[in-house]
Design an enzyme around this catalytic site. Structure first.
Site, PDB file in Angstrom:
ATOM      1  N   THR A  57       0.847  -1.199   0.000  1.00  0.00           N
ATOM      2  CA  THR A  57       0.000   0.000   0.000  1.00  0.00           C
ATOM      3  C   THR A  57       0.880   1.245   0.000  1.00  0.00           C
ATOM      4  OG1 THR A  57      -1.683  -1.201   1.207  1.00  0.00           O
ATOM      5  CG2 THR A  57      -1.827   1.201   1.284  1.00  0.00           C
ATOM      6  N   CYS A  72      28.767   6.943   8.331  1.00  0.00           N
ATOM      7  CA  CYS A  72      28.290   6.595   9.663  1.00  0.00           C
ATOM      8  C   CYS A  72      26.898   6.016   9.536  1.00  0.00           C
ATOM      9  CB  CYS A  72      28.244   7.835  10.549  1.00  0.00           C
ATOM     10  SG  CYS A  72      27.596   7.494  12.174  1.00  0.00           S
TER      11      CYS A  72
END
Ligand code: PLP
Length: 374
Positions: free
Chosen positions: A231, A319
């Site tokens: 959806t 990171c």
């Protein structure tokens, strides 16, 4: 003073227009439903799709909404799902992990970068010899250095060899021309949160039907014309559409303004620290990005100290999940580890202004002085 956010390549600040579009869409129905609520949701999705399709000069059915660039890369770099037959995957030496680790080929052959972070076209030429049906995945611009890649030239070589080009246009969108004409790519993918839209939504855009996946990566309800089940996140797609519309209208002026601000910050850094090393400074770069190192000052310490002083920038290393890894991009450029561990990235975005640039220079001088005394 308010915090200074200079980390727009990580994620940009949500644009008010995107926020408003999302709020308006939060109560939307299920876009697959045939009733009025469903049709209203469908209309929001198709409006966003039409903006993207028009700007990229393709039919709406060639735009597939996804959960972002990572999903798009996983979807378009799967040989088992592809509508085209490519046996060998070549990737740029500085690709984002969503490409480097997200593809479904047995292995990828990374094409070298030069010392300025640009793809080495001679290395690409050499790798294309004797390769049957290559697929090249090359980003339009690098997220760490902002270096703009020679996608047009690379695409011409790959097409001459009978191959297909997929371009990660995530950092380029709204900053430089990343159209099909400008890049020569066959497939582009983009991410909403880098242009001031919401996180967790993006799109893959195909130049023609033949390069669309023959099968969906996410199978289920047959949404997105069978190319991506599940959806649809109507509010996120509406937010992406609104951010994209704003970027189309204002992006060029915004980049002139931010380019001048970036140049000023770069000049201030060089004046403060003549030993500073700017990465990719001899190559064409995104106007909003400055990657540099202050040798001897570890990036993680500097980023943390700046954060305490109210400034958000990024270390040059990737990171994710709180784990810091040395930058593969800088390594591919031949930057020695002792410089790379000091790499910082400033990336500007739509809300940034000149007074923030001035304040940043003062704060950086103070933090650097403190760290040097230690
Ligand atoms: N490609 C590039 C160049 C990026 O900078 C990023 C995000 O940092 C991605 C892909 C992944 O985008 P997303 O967050 O939408 O998965």
């Amino acid at each position: 003073m308010a915090r200074i956010y200079f980390d727009h390549n990580a994620t940009s600040t949500l644009r008010p227009a995107a926020r408003a579009a999302m709020i308006a869409a939060l109560d939307a129905g299920n876009a697959s439903s045939v009733h009025a609520e469903g049709r209203a949701a469908r209309a929001l999705i198709e409006t966003a799709r039409a903006h993207l399709a028009r700007a990229f000069g393709v039919k709406p059915e060639l735009v597939v909404f996804t959960s972002g660039a990572t999903e798009s890369a996983n979807m378009v770099l799967q040989p088992a799902l592809a509508g085209y037959a490519c046996e060998t995957l070549l990737i740029g030496g500085g690709e984002h992990p969503c490409v480097a680790a997200g593809h479904g080929f047995g292995a990828a052959s990374p094409v070298a970068l030069d010392a300025d972070g640009r793809l080495d076209l001679n290395d690409l030429r050499a790798r294309l010899v004797d390769v049957v049906t290559p697929l090249l995945a090359l980003q339009a611009a690098n997220n760490e250095t902002g270096v703009i890649q020679p996608v047009t030239e690379a695409a011409a070589l790959v097409h001459d060899a009978g191959g297909v080009v997929v371009c990660d246009a995530v950092q380029a969108l709204g900053r430089i021309d990343c159209s099909f004409e400008a890049t020569g790519a066959d497939v582009l993918f983009v991410s909403s949160h880098k242009i001031g839209g919401p996180k967790g939504v993006g799109a893959a855009i195909f130049s023609r039907r033949a390069v669309m996946p023959a099968q969906a990566l996410l199978r289920g309800g047959g949404q997105e014309r069978g190319k991506r089940g599940g959806t649809e996140n109507v509010a996120a797609i509406a937010g992406l559409g609104a951010a994209f519309q704003e970027v189309c209208a204002t992006g060029a002026d915004e980049m002139v303004r931010l380019g001048a601000l970036r140049d000023r910050i770069e000049a201030d850094v060089r004046a403060l620290a003549p030993e500073a090393v700017a990465f990719g400074a001899n190559a064409p770069r995104l106007p909003n990005t400055l990657a540099f190192a202050l040798p001897g000052l570890p990036a993680e310490t500097l980023v943390a100290a700046l954060d305490v002083e109210g400034v958000a920038i990024s270390s040059g290393s990737a990171c994710s999940s709180g784990k810091v890894a040395p930058s593969a991009v800088l390594a591919a450029m031949g930057i020695p580890p002792e410089i790379s561990r000091c790499a910082l990235r400033i990336s500007l975005g739509w809300p940034n202004n000149e007074p923030e640039g001035v304040a940043f220079a003062t704060i950086l001088a103070r933090v650097r002085h403190r760290m040097q005394r230690r």
